[in-house]
Design a protein around this motif. Structure first.
Motif, PDB file in Angstrom:
ATOM      1  N   VAL A  58      -9.902   7.232  -4.487  1.00  0.00           N
ATOM      2  CA  VAL A  58      -8.664   7.997  -4.405  1.00  0.00           C
ATOM      3  C   VAL A  58      -8.230   7.938  -2.949  1.00  0.00           C
ATOM      4  O   VAL A  58      -9.003   8.295  -2.057  1.00  0.00           O
ATOM      5  N   ALA A  59      -7.058   7.435  -2.676  1.00  0.00           N
ATOM      6  CA  ALA A  59      -6.571   7.420  -1.298  1.00  0.00           C
ATOM      7  C   ALA A  59      -5.223   8.101  -1.282  1.00  0.00           C
ATOM      8  O   ALA A  59      -4.379   7.842  -2.133  1.00  0.00           O
ATOM      9  N   LEU A  60      -5.072   8.995  -0.321  1.00  0.00           N
ATOM     10  CA  LEU A  60      -3.823   9.733  -0.240  1.00  0.00           C
ATOM     11  C   LEU A  60      -3.201   9.551   1.138  1.00  0.00           C
ATOM     12  O   LEU A  60      -3.884   9.688   2.144  1.00  0.00           O
ATOM     13  N   THR A  61      -1.936   9.211   1.174  1.00  0.00           N
ATOM     14  CA  THR A  61      -1.236   9.149   2.456  1.00  0.00           C
ATOM     15  C   THR A  61      -0.019  10.053   2.398  1.00  0.00           C
ATOM     16  O   THR A  61       0.778   9.959   1.474  1.00  0.00           O
ATOM     17  N   HIS A  62       0.063  10.931   3.376  1.00  0.00           N
ATOM     18  CA  HIS A  62       1.178  11.880   3.445  1.00  0.00           C
ATOM     19  C   HIS A  62       1.824  11.681   4.825  1.00  0.00           C
ATOM     20  O   HIS A  62       1.257  11.022   5.685  1.00  0.00           O
ATOM     21  N   HIS A  63       2.985  12.291   5.018  1.00  0.00           N
ATOM     22  CA  HIS A  63       3.688  12.150   6.299  1.00  0.00           C
ATOM     23  C   HIS A  63       3.757  10.668   6.693  1.00  0.00           C
ATOM     24  O   HIS A  63       4.235   9.869   5.930  1.00  0.00           O
ATOM     25  N   HIS A  64       3.191  10.294   7.863  1.00  0.00           N
ATOM     26  CA  HIS A  64       3.296   8.892   8.286  1.00  0.00           C
ATOM     27  C   HIS A  64       1.972   8.148   8.157  1.00  0.00           C
ATOM     28  O   HIS A  64       1.771   7.116   8.794  1.00  0.00           O
ATOM     29  N   GLN A  65       1.071   8.662   7.374  1.00  0.00           N
ATOM     30  CA  GLN A  65      -0.215   7.979   7.212  1.00  0.00           C
ATOM     31  C   GLN A  65      -0.042   6.640   6.489  1.00  0.00           C
ATOM     32  O   GLN A  65       0.837   6.485   5.643  1.00  0.00           O
ATOM     33  N   SER A  86     -18.533  -5.828 -12.755  1.00  0.00           N
ATOM     34  CA  SER A  86     -17.942  -4.948 -11.747  1.00  0.00           C
ATOM     35  C   SER A  86     -16.773  -4.176 -12.338  1.00  0.00           C
ATOM     36  O   SER A  86     -16.080  -4.653 -13.236  1.00  0.00           O
ATOM     37  N   THR A  87     -16.604  -2.972 -11.814  1.00  0.00           N
ATOM     38  CA  THR A  87     -15.519  -2.096 -12.254  1.00  0.00           C
ATOM     39  C   THR A  87     -14.798  -1.583 -11.021  1.00  0.00           C
ATOM     40  O   THR A  87     -15.445  -1.157 -10.058  1.00  0.00           O
ATOM     41  N   ILE A  88     -13.498  -1.638 -11.043  1.00  0.00           N
ATOM     42  CA  ILE A  88     -12.698  -1.137  -9.925  1.00  0.00           C
ATOM     43  C   ILE A  88     -11.676  -0.159 -10.472  1.00  0.00           C
ATOM     44  O   ILE A  88     -10.897  -0.504 -11.351  1.00  0.00           O
ATOM     45  N   VAL A  89     -11.715   1.073  -9.977  1.00  0.00           N
ATOM     46  CA  VAL A  89     -10.682   2.039 -10.363  1.00  0.00           C
ATOM     47  C   VAL A  89     -10.091   2.599  -9.076  1.00  0.00           C
ATOM     48  O   VAL A  89     -10.780   3.266  -8.309  1.00  0.00           O
ATOM     49  N   SER A  90      -8.853   2.278  -8.812  1.00  0.00           N
ATOM     50  CA  SER A  90      -8.242   2.714  -7.562  1.00  0.00           C
ATOM     51  C   SER A  90      -7.021   3.565  -7.849  1.00  0.00           C
ATOM     52  O   SER A  90      -6.149   3.187  -8.632  1.00  0.00           O
ATOM     53  N   LYS A  91      -6.975   4.729  -7.202  1.00  0.00           N
ATOM     54  CA  LYS A  91      -5.844   5.638  -7.381  1.00  0.00           C
ATOM     55  C   LYS A  91      -5.219   5.903  -6.018  1.00  0.00           C
ATOM     56  O   LYS A  91      -5.859   6.495  -5.143  1.00  0.00           O
ATOM     57  N   GLY A  92      -4.029   5.429  -5.825  1.00  0.00           N
ATOM     58  CA  GLY A  92      -3.350   5.646  -4.538  1.00  0.00           C
ATOM     59  C   GLY A  92      -2.232   6.656  -4.705  1.00  0.00           C
ATOM     60  O   GLY A  92      -1.467   6.591  -5.658  1.00  0.00           O
ATOM     61  N   ILE A  93      -2.172   7.608  -3.780  1.00  0.00           N
ATOM     62  CA  ILE A  93      -1.122   8.623  -3.836  1.00  0.00           C
ATOM     63  C   ILE A  93      -0.351   8.588  -2.520  1.00  0.00           C
ATOM     64  O   ILE A  93      -0.948   8.680  -1.453  1.00  0.00           O
ATOM     65  N   ALA A  94       0.940   8.451  -2.597  1.00  0.00           N
ATOM     66  CA  ALA A  94       1.735   8.440  -1.374  1.00  0.00           C
ATOM     67  C   ALA A  94       2.774   9.550  -1.440  1.00  0.00           C
ATOM     68  O   ALA A  94       3.438   9.738  -2.458  1.00  0.00           O
ATOM     69  N   ALA A  95       2.886  10.295  -0.335  1.00  0.00           N
ATOM     70  CA  ALA A  95       3.892  11.359  -0.240  1.00  0.00           C
ATOM     71  C   ALA A  95       4.554  11.253   1.126  1.00  0.00           C
ATOM     72  O   ALA A  95       4.059  10.534   2.002  1.00  0.00           O
ATOM     73  N   GLY A  96       5.625  11.962   1.338  1.00  0.00           N
ATOM     74  CA  GLY A  96       6.312  11.912   2.632  1.00  0.00           C
ATOM     75  C   GLY A  96       6.740  10.486   2.938  1.00  0.00           C
ATOM     76  O   GLY A  96       7.365   9.820   2.112  1.00  0.00           O
ATOM     77  N   PHE A  97       6.355   9.985   4.137  1.00  0.00           N
ATOM     78  CA  PHE A  97       6.633   8.598   4.507  1.00  0.00           C
ATOM     79  C   PHE A  97       5.382   7.740   4.322  1.00  0.00           C
ATOM     80  O   PHE A  97       5.279   6.648   4.874  1.00  0.00           O
ATOM     81  N   GLY A  98       4.395   8.258   3.618  1.00  0.00           N
ATOM     82  CA  GLY A  98       3.104   7.589   3.494  1.00  0.00           C
ATOM     83  C   GLY A  98       3.201   6.214   2.869  1.00  0.00           C
ATOM     84  O   GLY A  98       4.008   5.973   1.981  1.00  0.00           O
ATOM     85  N   GLN A  99       2.383   5.299   3.387  1.00  0.00           N
ATOM     86  CA  GLN A  99       2.325   3.939   2.844  1.00  0.00           C
ATOM     87  C   GLN A  99       0.932   3.689   2.312  1.00  0.00           C
ATOM     88  O   GLN A  99      -0.065   3.968   2.961  1.00  0.00           O
TER      89      GLN A  99
END
Lengths: 247, 483
Positions: free
Chosen positions: B334-341, B358-371
């Motif tokens: 789980v990766a979260l980027t908020h503001h300018h992260q 192999s198993t890959i489960v990726s959850k990306g969350i972006a808020a604000g200006f996050g990339q």
């Protein structure tokens, strides 16, 4: 219970409601009918507190309180429920978690203690059974992968669990086969009581065969243009909405 | 744009970063700059054997020939490696304290403030902790209890002294000193980190965890972690990270190496909450990390689980080399980027052995200006008959100024491989929020519920206590993202 006076509302630059008046008393079932684009859905969403519309004039009172200043969650806690025409999916959030959060948020708002987990579970199971739904649905995501009919049924389930005072049901009959329509109607009728009121927003007569309205209104061009008893609904079913414009 | 989206903008406020305080403590800090003398000085301070100094110098010389990678979807000004101090340690740590009673109370207080009491009786019963403060390890708890099971859990600098053969055999065996720019830098200047050795057939009796803290200004943290799981052993390890709130950017370039021998299992979880910078993107940690696990033995298993909420920049790809037949690699993120992260993170699964999965489960969350970028490689070598990979990578956008990107790479050299990839991008919609609110659920609670639902698959991989922490952290990190 619900008094709408001279309601004007727009979405963007488009005026949708243009002086709508409607009073719904406790114990009554009202049907608001009308052609597509007449403002039916707008009306239901405004009652629930949608921010997609701007109210430019008029007012809405619920049990004497000014409704327009309250955010949606406070309207819900006050006892208003909107059954959505297109219920939303919330993946990964189980129906159980969602219902529990809703019930407890409303209770908290009213200063009541949270329900014990076991009591809550029993209560929800009872309602699931009433709606003839598979209890396994409770661990599925909210409306996640549900068919149109299942979503509508889930709306009524939520309503039965929350037991609101005012039930606003937006095109709840659309997308239902006849068996599902009956179950949904039974759900609505189960909550009919002298203390509650219902506002059925619908295009067709179909649901009204199963949930008898006390009053029927025709919404056209952003206003109620005609009101009457159950017979009005049947008349509309036969003649369509065209004759109203001519009148 | 609807009225709600407008509100979202107005409602983006400061998030509260609870770990942003500074501990005022006298430190022995090397002056900024990097050359061979600095490396010699650092090595001398740690009284290291010659082979380790050689390792460092080789890495440094290689690093000089390398260029900082620029392929990631990240934007940041050039890092001035000569302005960083490569060693900083509290003065009170000059003589390694023999027990917690000898540790500077200010240090202990720091960890108490962070919610990590180091007195064993106050701790979570099943968790042993190694705490690293800037460049040194301050304390390791439950060492005795672990020793009874034959488990070694200590600072890597101590392992260099006490178990030199083990360290020498495995250090750099998974991530070679010249692997990449940041790994080379780390190999040259790494200061401390944890060392774990689980003997044959031993199931580690408790969770192991390391808590990394950057405190001193202008320093980088270059920790090195090495975990060796002998045949048939089992260990679950968790790391957590925080840093003070500062206007400058600080560099964190760690290397983690995992070795799993026959039928061994390593579960490595990270809750990364380095200072993310403020709402205007000022300050925050630059997190450039190389993590790799080697499933060296047959039927071995390595599982990475990461919750990345901090750092201004995250560049991190915890990977598995599935060398042993029937070995298993997993990556849950789980990766979260908020503001300018900005985060460019993912994994590499290298299938070498037969019947590897192999198993890959990726959850990306972006808020604000996050990339937010997911970057993943699935490579199936000719030798890897019947390799299987399943990749699921989902992005969730909050607001309309953030971004999510997916860069999946697959290289298949064996026709028996089965590789599946699913990707979705969704947005917390105004409709979802309105729906939840008409049921009585307030906006912040609705957002946090929706985000938790989105991350559920990953959270359930975390050890229980930490799953709860991770949920709370996510909630705090999203404060002000909407209403």
């Amino acid at each position: 219970m619900l008094e709408i006076e001279n309601l004007h509302a727009r979405a963007g630059d488009t005026a949708i409601l243009k002086g709508l008046n409607l009073t719904v008393n406790a114990g009554e079932v009202h049907a608001v009918m009308g052609p597509n684009g007449s403002g039916k859905s707008t009306l239901s969403k405004i009652i629930a507190g949608s921010e997609d519309y701007i109210v430019t004039d008029g007012r809405i009172r619920f049990e004497g309180r000014d409704l327009l200043t309250l955010p949606p969650e406070e309207r819900a806690a006050a006892g208003i429920f909107l059954g959505f025409q297109y219920p939303v999916e919330i993946p990964g959030v189980s129906n159980m978690v969602f219902l529990r959060a809703a019930v407890n948020a409303q209770r908290k708002h009213r200063g009541e203690p949270e329900l014990e987990a076991a009591d809550f579970l029993a209560w929800v199971r009872h309602r699931v059974k009433q709606m003839k739904m598979d209890p396994a649905m409770l661990s599925r995501g909210v409306n996640e992968g549900f068919s149109g009919g299942e979503k509508k049924r889930n709306e009524i389930l939520q309503m039965l669990v929350l037991e609101p005072k005012l039930m606003v049901l937006d095109e709840t009959d659309s997308g239902l086969d006849i068996d599902a329509l009956k179950i949904v109607a039974e759900g609505i009728n189960a909550l009919r009581s002298p203390a509650r009121a219902t506002l059925l927003v619908t295009h067709y007569q179909r649901l009204l065969d199963h949930v008898q309205p006390d009053h029927v209104h025709v919404l056209s061009g952003g206003r109620i243009v005609k009101s009457g008893g159950p017979d009005l609904a049947r008349e509309l079913e036969e003649k369509g909405y065209g004759w109203l414009d001519a009148a | 744009m609807s009225a709600n989206a407008q509100d979202v903008r107005e409602l983006v406020k400061n998030r509260s970063y609870g770990a942003g305080f500074v501990t005022d403590i006298a430190a022995d800090t090397l002056p900024p700059g990097l050359d061979e003398n600095v490396i010699r000085a650092l090595s001398a301070r740690k009284k290291e054997p010659d082979w380790l100094l050689e390792f460092r110098l080789k890495a440094y010389r290689r690093w000089l020939t390398m260029r900082e990678p620029r392929w990631a979807h990240l934007r940041y000004p050039a890092i001035d490696y000569q302005s960083i101090s490569y060693y900083s340690a509290p003065k009170s740590m000059a003589k390694r304290p023999k027990s917690l009673d000898e540790v500077d109370p200010k240090l202990l207080e720091t960890y108490t403030k962070l919610g990590i009491p180091l007195k064993e009786q106050e701790m979570l019963a099943g968790v042993a902790v190694d705490v690293v403060f800037d460049s040194v390890s301050v304390a390791t708890t439950f060492k005795k209890k672990l020793a009874e099971a034959g488990v070694i859990f200590c600072p890597i600098s101590e392992a260099v002294q006490e178990y030199p053969e083990l360290v020498r055999r495995y250090l750099g065996s998974v991530v070679p000193f010249g692997d990449n720019f940041f790994a080379a830098l780390n190999s040259a200047v790494f200061t401390d980190g944890s060392f774990v050795y689980i003997p044959k057939g031993v199931r580690c009796p408790m969770e192991l965890s390391t808590y990394f803290r950057i405190n001193e200004r202008n320093t980088g943290q270059f920790e090195r972690t090495l975990i060796i799981a002998e045949a048939g052993s089992h260990v679950s390890y968790l790391e957590g990270c925080t840093a003070p709130q500062r206007d400058e950017n600080q560099l964190h370039a760690a290397v983690v190496e995992l070795v799993a021998l026959d039928e061994a299992e390593i579960k490595y979880s990270t809750v990364q909450n380095w200072y993310p910078g403020d709402e205007n993107g000022v300050g925050g940690i630059y997190n450039f990390v190389t993590k790799r696990g080697d499933c060296r033995g047959r039927r071995s298993k390595i599982a990475w689980t990461q919750v990345e909420t901090g750092s201004a920049i995250t560049w991190k790809y915890p990977s598995c080399i599935l060398r042993g037949d029937e070995s298993v690699g997993e990556f849950y993120s789980v990766a979260l980027t908020h503001h300018h992260q900005q985060a460019d993170t993912g994994t590499k699964m290298i299938h070498v052995g037969k019947n590897t999965r192999s198993t890959i489960v990726s959850k990306g969350i972006a808020a604000g200006f996050g990339q937010q970028s997911y970057r993943g490689l699935v490579r199936v070598l000719e030798s890897a008959d019947n390799a299987r990979n399943y990749t699921q990578c989902d992005s969730l956008l909050i607001g309309d100024r953030c971004g999510a990107h997916t860069f999946p790479y697959t290289e298949i050299r064996n026709p028996t491989a089965i590789v599946e990839h699913e990707a979705t991008t969704s947005r917390i919609s105004d409709e979802q929020l309105f729906y939840a609110r008409t049921r009585g659920i307030g906006e912040e609670d609705a957002v946090s519920m929706i985000v938790n639902g989105f991350c559920k698959q990953v959270f359930k991989e975390l050890p229980m206590e930490f799953a709860v922490e991770a949920q709370k952290l996510l909630q705090v990190s999203l404060e002000g993202a909407v209403g």
